[in-house]
Structure formats: C-alpha cells, structure tokens
Scaffold this motif. Structure first.
Motif, PDB file in Angstrom:
ATOM      1  N   PHE A 159     -80.864   7.998  80.021  1.00 48.98           N
ATOM      2  CA  PHE A 159     -80.777   8.931  81.132  1.00 48.98           C
ATOM      3  C   PHE A 159     -79.801   8.492  82.220  1.00 48.98           C
ATOM      4  O   PHE A 159     -79.637   9.182  83.216  1.00 48.98           O
ATOM      5  CB  PHE A 159     -82.167   9.158  81.726  1.00 48.98           C
ATOM      6  N   ASP A 160     -79.161   7.339  82.052  1.00 53.32           N
ATOM      7  CA  ASP A 160     -78.153   6.896  83.017  1.00 53.32           C
ATOM      8  C   ASP A 160     -76.952   7.831  82.959  1.00 53.32           C
ATOM      9  O   ASP A 160     -76.650   8.404  81.906  1.00 53.32           O
ATOM     10  CB  ASP A 160     -77.682   5.473  82.704  1.00 53.32           C
ATOM     11  N   SER A 161     -76.292   7.995  84.086  1.00 47.29           N
ATOM     12  CA  SER A 161     -75.099   8.851  84.079  1.00 47.29           C
ATOM     13  C   SER A 161     -74.038   8.208  83.189  1.00 47.29           C
ATOM     14  O   SER A 161     -73.928   6.990  83.120  1.00 47.29           O
ATOM     15  CB  SER A 161     -74.570   9.063  85.499  1.00 47.29           C
ATOM     16  N   SER A 162     -73.307   9.013  82.496  1.00 47.90           N
ATOM     17  CA  SER A 162     -72.278   8.559  81.546  1.00 47.90           C
ATOM     18  C   SER A 162     -72.857   7.669  80.449  1.00 47.90           C
ATOM     19  O   SER A 162     -72.195   6.744  79.986  1.00 47.90           O
ATOM     20  CB  SER A 162     -71.149   7.828  82.275  1.00 47.90           C
ATOM     21  N   ALA A 163     -74.089   7.932  80.033  1.00 50.33           N
ATOM     22  CA  ALA A 163     -74.735   7.104  79.017  1.00 50.33           C
ATOM     23  C   ALA A 163     -74.072   7.223  77.648  1.00 50.33           C
ATOM     24  O   ALA A 163     -74.002   6.257  76.899  1.00 50.33           O
ATOM     25  CB  ALA A 163     -76.212   7.464  78.902  1.00 50.33           C
ATOM     26  N   PHE A 164     -73.547   8.398  77.354  1.00 51.15           N
ATOM     27  CA  PHE A 164     -73.020   8.615  76.012  1.00 51.15           C
ATOM     28  C   PHE A 164     -71.507   8.460  75.959  1.00 51.15           C
ATOM     29  O   PHE A 164     -70.789   8.923  76.832  1.00 51.15           O
ATOM     30  CB  PHE A 164     -73.444   9.987  75.496  1.00 51.15           C
ATOM     31  N   ASN A 165     -71.056   7.820  74.934  1.00 54.94           N
ATOM     32  CA  ASN A 165     -69.645   7.559  74.713  1.00 54.94           C
ATOM     33  C   ASN A 165     -69.065   8.696  73.875  1.00 54.94           C
ATOM     34  O   ASN A 165     -69.299   8.768  72.671  1.00 54.94           O
ATOM     35  CB  ASN A 165     -69.485   6.210  73.992  1.00 54.94           C
ATOM     36  N   VAL A 166     -68.298   9.555  74.511  1.00 62.12           N
ATOM     37  CA  VAL A 166     -67.751  10.715  73.807  1.00 62.12           C
ATOM     38  C   VAL A 166     -66.704  10.311  72.773  1.00 62.12           C
ATOM     39  O   VAL A 166     -66.371  11.095  71.882  1.00 62.12           O
ATOM     40  CB  VAL A 166     -67.157  11.755  74.782  1.00 62.12           C
ATOM     41  N   ASP A 167     -66.186   9.105  72.866  1.00 62.34           N
ATOM     42  CA  ASP A 167     -65.175   8.637  71.915  1.00 62.34           C
ATOM     43  C   ASP A 167     -65.777   7.818  70.768  1.00 62.34           C
ATOM     44  O   ASP A 167     -65.041   7.197  70.001  1.00 62.34           O
ATOM     45  CB  ASP A 167     -64.125   7.785  72.646  1.00 62.34           C
ATOM     46  N   ALA A 168     -67.086   7.796  70.642  1.00 63.05           N
ATOM     47  CA  ALA A 168     -67.732   6.945  69.649  1.00 63.05           C
ATOM     48  C   ALA A 168     -67.276   7.227  68.220  1.00 63.05           C
ATOM     49  O   ALA A 168     -67.218   6.329  67.398  1.00 63.05           O
ATOM     50  CB  ALA A 168     -69.246   7.088  69.744  1.00 63.05           C
ATOM     51  N   PHE A 169     -66.963   8.484  67.920  1.00 66.34           N
ATOM     52  CA  PHE A 169     -66.579   8.817  66.553  1.00 66.34           C
ATOM     53  C   PHE A 169     -65.078   8.987  66.374  1.00 66.34           C
ATOM     54  O   PHE A 169     -64.632   9.387  65.307  1.00 66.34           O
ATOM     55  CB  PHE A 169     -67.308  10.086  66.094  1.00 66.34           C
TER      56      PHE A 169
END
Length: 128
Positions: A104-114
C-alpha cells in the motif's frame, strides 16, 4: 501468502497453510534478529499465527483485517530487518519495488518489471 485461496481453491485450508508458513518464517527470522535492537517482528508473527488459527474458516475469514492488522506490520518488519543486516543488498527487477515496506506504499509497484531491459524503458514525460 495464500489467504486468498488462489493456489489451492478447493481444499479451503488457506488459513491453516498460511499459519504453517508464517510459523516457519518466524522460526527462520529468529536467527537474523539482533537481540539488542528492539523489534516487534516476532510478536507480530506470533499474533498473526494466533489470528489465523483462531479464524480458520475460509469463507468468513476477514482478509482485509488480516492484511491491515498483521500483513503490513510483518512486511514492514521484514523490510527493516533486511536493511539492518550487514552486507551488500542485492537489487533486482520485480513487481514490488524493494524500497517499499507494504503493498500500500505509494509507488509500490514497478511498472517496468516486465520490460526486457533498461534500453527498452520509455522515459517519463515531464510537464512544465
């Protein structure tokens, strides 16, 4: 953890399986916790295990309560423990950014992961 039942949706044993998993995690993390530094990680793990054991019914289990009361605290405790461990930290590309403590932290997900690599990443446009 499997509290959603996604990995094993037919048995409805997700709470028992998660309890066993957290028990194993607690037993291993015990060896990494510095006894001189105050942390509630082991207590948080014990409380989450007790909650899972006491609320084992798959259909009535309050997943939101579990995540907010226990999951976030455990995730934060593990992140803090990792930062306190000596040695070089290994960085790698994954869906959840390594700098965050919870989902739930802001910017938790890395949009460049794939993305296949940095050479294929699209730079962000900055508006002035």
């Amino acid at each position: 953890m499997g509290i959603t039942g996604f990995d094993n949706s037919l048995s409805l044993n997700s709470m028992e399986e998660s309890s066993a998993c957290l028990t194993s995690l607690r037993d291993i993390l015990f060896f990494y916790i510095n006894k001189k530094k105050k942390t509630t990680l082991l207590q948080d793990l014990n409380a989450s295990i007790a909650y899972l054991n006491h609320n084992a019914d798959f259909d009535s289990f309050d997943r939101a309560a579990f995540i907010t009361r226990f999951g976030n605290e455990i995730s934060t405790g593990i992140a803090e423990l990792e930062q306190d461990l000596p040695g070089r930290k290994i960085k790698y590309n994954r869906m959840l950014r390594q700098e965050v403590r919870t989902l739930f932290d802001s910017s938790a997900f890395n949009v460049d992961a794939f993305s296949p690599g940095p050479e294929f990443q699209i730079p962000l446009l900055k508006c002035s």
